[in-house]
Design a protein around this motif. Structure first.
Motif, PDB file in Angstrom:
ATOM      1  N   TRP A 424       0.832  -1.200   0.000  1.00 30.94           N
ATOM      2  CA  TRP A 424       0.000   0.000   0.000  1.00 30.94           C
ATOM      3  C   TRP A 424       0.872   1.258   0.000  1.00 30.94           C
ATOM      4  O   TRP A 424       0.615   2.209  -0.744  1.00 30.94           O
ATOM      5  N   ALA A 427       2.158   1.893  -3.326  1.00 30.06           N
ATOM      6  CA  ALA A 427       1.144   2.504  -4.196  1.00 30.06           C
ATOM      7  C   ALA A 427       0.973   3.978  -3.852  1.00 30.06           C
ATOM      8  O   ALA A 427       0.951   4.837  -4.738  1.00 30.06           O
ATOM      9  N   SER A 477      -4.778 -10.626  -6.239  1.00 26.61           N
ATOM     10  CA  SER A 477      -5.892 -10.057  -5.496  1.00 26.61           C
ATOM     11  C   SER A 477      -5.393  -9.235  -4.307  1.00 26.61           C
ATOM     12  O   SER A 477      -5.897  -8.139  -4.025  1.00 26.61           O
ATOM     13  N   LEU A 478      -4.404  -9.757  -3.603  1.00 25.01           N
ATOM     14  CA  LEU A 478      -3.846  -9.020  -2.454  1.00 25.01           C
ATOM     15  C   LEU A 478      -3.236  -7.692  -2.903  1.00 25.01           C
ATOM     16  O   LEU A 478      -3.471  -6.642  -2.292  1.00 25.01           O
ATOM     17  N   ARG A 480      -3.848  -5.934  -5.655  1.00 21.97           N
ATOM     18  CA  ARG A 480      -4.874  -4.988  -6.127  1.00 21.97           C
ATOM     19  C   ARG A 480      -5.661  -4.438  -4.952  1.00 21.97           C
ATOM     20  O   ARG A 480      -6.119  -3.295  -4.988  1.00 21.97           O
ATOM     21  N   GLY A 481      -5.831  -5.248  -3.923  1.00 24.59           N
ATOM     22  CA  GLY A 481      -6.523  -4.765  -2.720  1.00 24.59           C
ATOM     23  C   GLY A 481      -5.809  -3.606  -2.058  1.00 24.59           C
ATOM     24  O   GLY A 481      -6.405  -2.861  -1.284  1.00 24.59           O
ATOM     25  N   MET A 482      -4.517  -3.470  -2.371  1.00 25.99           N
ATOM     26  CA  MET A 482      -3.754  -2.340  -1.835  1.00 25.99           C
ATOM     27  C   MET A 482      -3.383  -1.345  -2.919  1.00 25.99           C
ATOM     28  O   MET A 482      -2.524  -0.483  -2.701  1.00 25.99           O
TER      29      MET A 482
ATOM     30  N   ASN B 474      -9.077  -2.181  -0.789  1.00 30.04           N
ATOM     31  CA  ASN B 474     -10.234  -2.954  -1.233  1.00 30.04           C
ATOM     32  C   ASN B 474     -10.259  -4.239  -0.399  1.00 30.04           C
ATOM     33  O   ASN B 474      -9.538  -5.205  -0.662  1.00 30.04           O
ATOM     34  N   SER B 477     -11.136  -7.592  -2.065  1.00 31.13           N
ATOM     35  CA  SER B 477     -10.010  -8.165  -2.791  1.00 31.13           C
ATOM     36  C   SER B 477      -8.988  -8.764  -1.820  1.00 31.13           C
ATOM     37  O   SER B 477      -8.456  -9.858  -2.055  1.00 31.13           O
TER      38      SER B 477
END
Lengths: 515, 515
Positions: A424, A427, A477-478, A480-482, B474, B477
């Motif tokens: 995160w 990002a 998925s992990l 993209r979740g961050m 998210n 996700s």
């Protein structure tokens, strides 16, 4: 002026350029002080292990300390594992931990704990600032401690009243970084004798000795004398690739490490400590050197490793020689099945010039390190203290330190889960990090160690606790979740495509490499 | 028999039913020993803070210790933050930490650190097992220490040679759990006098005093005397809902806490410690009680809180009275916008009987606690030590302890990120946990505390470090990345649908409630 402002002023005056922060209530005045004067980049993290690992990465790439900003004992505790790695990396790191107001401590409020006691095992220097008037001196002392060669973790504990109380404004103290000690003259002389004497000599390097300059000198010495050169297994930073002098790392597996040192009559330590087994094993030695091997501690950590190498080169008459330079040797892209070998091959082919490789690939590490020997020039950072969960944070810190370079994080999947929150921050900061997750769905190193310890087969608990599938982690998925763009590779072709895309991508990118 | 087998045999003989494990090389013999004899359920975790928090949750629901299995100093360090909470929860917890072989320690291998020093601040008892022959005694001593009322963290450090060395087989020592101390007779008499005297008295409860039995007695006393009853702000476990005696928690915000205690002439502590401010604030007191208020420490933690309440009830003549029982009062499902209030309302409406609520909702906590007062009977577990990142692990442990009950984890988003790895263990174990993430995209409590500390507006760094959007996490996700089914709710209707589905679902389910 309040204490927190003097803190920040002192950081700025000493060139502390970044603060990896996870503040809580006790640190809000410090946080606000960063807003009252510009000069330190505050990087928010979602877990303290990210902050401490990032400060390590920043220090490895700049040689200067970054600050952390952590919340009380539990916040410090969360950062300790990567402080352990930083301690073993011997980097300068200014670890700032808020604490309760001094007058509030005796009430044993819920978050109270013994912050100094927690900090001590992973710090070279610890001090609690008693009041606002002491902030100027104590912050400068902490920076000086952090910069004391070879570099250490200095923990500055800042009670909130030392932070928020008013005190007369003072000019910040600018610290003169202490110089490294001279190499041990006696040991150097004896090491030179050994090198000239024809017996089997191993040079073991770490710290400045694994910089390009250090390896150049070591390469000349080796070429002249036939000595074998190794970088320490957990070397802090190795400058390598085309145009530099290649160096092997002493292997991690104990039997391979013993074999690598077999027959050595002399081991010369330059910036490195004596080679010892990573773990104790039944019936195996702790020392990796053969019986009767002499250890020459020419430049212990904190001494001037480059000066030691220069002196040795002179004494063996190699100072003016040409070093054996590695030429550019790019393999073709891998094809077929995806495994640690094919990943290493394609990485070597595509690694951009000036890349920083953060290696927490563990069981897959060698398969990347070896083919990258002739890749474009790059840096290689390793997990120095064996405390897993360093890769993603270290990559974040390296990217903040070197915004114009690509950082490649070779990441074992089990270790990656320890501090995945770093994604995160990557990002948020637009960090140029390409993470390659070696998704083998297990703690491969533990399954290997089970065999090493003589276990023939695994029972249910051993299998359950060393296998991290069921369910498989989905790293795409992990990520993209961050907020990190990601893709999954299942064969060499898809990996090659993703790696090219990742290097062309602006900002962080994660590749889940299913192996 | 090897030391590790004696360890496991002793755990089984003493009814230690679960081990939350994050082993490394030094713990592989212990891990294998769990396979050599059945009786302890090993639950793998991907981060040590998950293991320690889960052991806390297990202990809160069973009253018996679970074991952990952690790897050396750094592994312990990662578990310390939740050990801090467990220490404040005063639960029995057997914290097993592997260490290097005793003969390997002096070589200062990369993973070496001072494990005892790290353990001490968060442990009530620490011991290193010197050899295999001492495992039987030391393990029993550790279990006895853990069970010493009210319960504490006992850290047993197991060097790998104590684990793998052979030693004659012995019968495991079965520990007689020490009995709680009797309440303070003098303090009880004076408290009873105060209760009879008509001045404003507050009963502050924790530990066994917030069980259904404790609250029944407290309710009778309050009904008879007009005393006000509060549970401690960070109460370990409150049995509540329809058919029980309702209790408010002393508020977290300092001004509300002071207001709640304003006018109190006597505060009677039963299983609880003196109420103090969570943090020190400039110009505000550390003690929450008004000047001149008398503190009656009737049953300090470790004394028999139920006996104290029975004695007080007798002395005020309320022992045979009826207690003011909470009747079932289910609100309708919320409609319209999704916020902490509407989540609390729908949760109260749908909460299944026997649910265990794990509350790390922080700024949103009261909005769920209050409407659930008249919900179906349930347990409420809080963040006892203020160290964030407890919710998901605690929920895992509670679910392992009570497989036939639904666990509901009210989870602030910022805190949830600390130990999100617990979701994977929930998936692996099929744990019946419904996680509700209060996704407000910020560290709401810090933004609230900034205001509380007098900051009028936030600068860039303060905003960057208290806001966890940009990019938004998210959670759907993230959960799916760890194999947990999940959905996102953006209004009350979608939340209601998801919550019903979650309660009907087999295994873990996560709802990202965007508020």
């Amino acid at each position: 002026m309040i204490g927190a402002e003097i803190l920040v002023k002192t950081l700025i005056a000493n060139g502390v350029g970044a603060c990896f922060a996870n503040p809580g209530t006790s640190e809000l005045h410090a946080l606000a002080a960063f807003d009252s004067m510009p000069g330190v980049r505050c990087v928010p993290t979602l877990f303290e292990g990210v902050a401490t690992g990032a400060a390590d990465g920043y220090a490895r790439m700049t040689g200067t300390p970054a600050a952390t900003l952590l919340h009380l004992g539990p916040g410090l505790a969360n950062g300790l594992a990567n402080l352990h790695n930083a301690r073993r990396a011997r980097v300068p790191l200014l670890n700032i931990v808020g604490d309760h107001a001094t007058w509030h401590r005796s009430f044993d409020a819920p978050l109270t704990s013994d912050v100094e006691a927690l900090a001590a095992p992973m710090s070279g220097w610890v001090r609690t600032v008693p009041d606002a008037a002491s902030v100027a001196r104590d912050t400068a002392d902490a920076i000086r401690a952090a910069l004391t060669p070879p570099g250490q973790v200095a923990t500055l504990i800042l009670p909130s009243n030392s932070s928020w109380d008013e005190t007369p404004a003072v000019e910040p103290i600018v610290v003169e970084p202490p110089a490294p000690a001279a190499p041990d003259a006696g040991a150097t002389r004896k090491a030179a004798e050994a090198l000239r004497g024809g017996a089997r000599v191993v040079l073991l390097l770490n710290g400045a000795a694994t910089s390009a300059a250090g390896l150049t000198l070591a390469g000349r010495i080796a070429a002249k004398t036939g000595a074998k050169v190794f970088a320490h297994t957990g070397a802090t930073r190795i400058e390598r690739g085309a145009g530099r002098v290649a160096v092997e790392r002493l292997p991690y597996p104990i039997d391979l490490a013993i074999a690598a040192l077999a027959g050595a009559k002399h081991v010369v330590l330059i910036g490195a400590t004596e080679p010892v087994a990573f773990f104790g094993y039944p019936g195996k030695p702790s020392r990796l050197t053969p019986d009767g091997c002499r250890i020459h501690d020419v430049a212990p950590p904190g001494a001037d490793a480059l000066a030691a190498l220069r002196q040795l080169a002179e004494e063996v008459g190699a100072a003016g020689d040409a070093e054996p330079t590695q030429s550019l040797a790019l393999p073709g892209l891998a094809t077929g099945a995806l495994n640690a070998d094919s990943i290493g091959q394609s990485l070597a082919a595509l690694l951009p010039e000036g890349a920083v490789v953060v290696d927490e690939a563990l069981t897959s590490s060698t398969m990347a390190y070896t083919p990258c020997t002739g890749a474009r020039p790059h840096d290689w950072l390793t997990i120095t203290g064996g405390s897993i969960g360093i890769g993603m944070p270290l990559a974040l810190g390296a990217a903040i330190a070197c915004p114009d370079r690509k950082v490649v994080n070779l990441q074992a999947d089990g270790s990656g889960m320890y501090t995945l929150q770093a994604l995160w921050s990557q990002a948020r900061e637009g960090a140029e990090v390409v993470t390659i997750v070696f998704a083998n769905r297990r703690y491969g190193i533990l399954q290997w160690e089970l065999g090493n310890l003589g276990f023939k087969e695994m029972g249910e608990n051993a299998r359950n606790c060393t296998d991290i599938g069921r369910p498989d982690l989905n790293w795409v998925s992990l990520a993209r979740g961050m907020g990190v763009e990601a893709g999954q590779a299942t064969d060499a072709d898809s990996f090659n495509r993703l790696l090219k895309a990742a290097f062309a991508h602006k900002g962080p990118f994660l590749i889940e490499a299913v192996i």
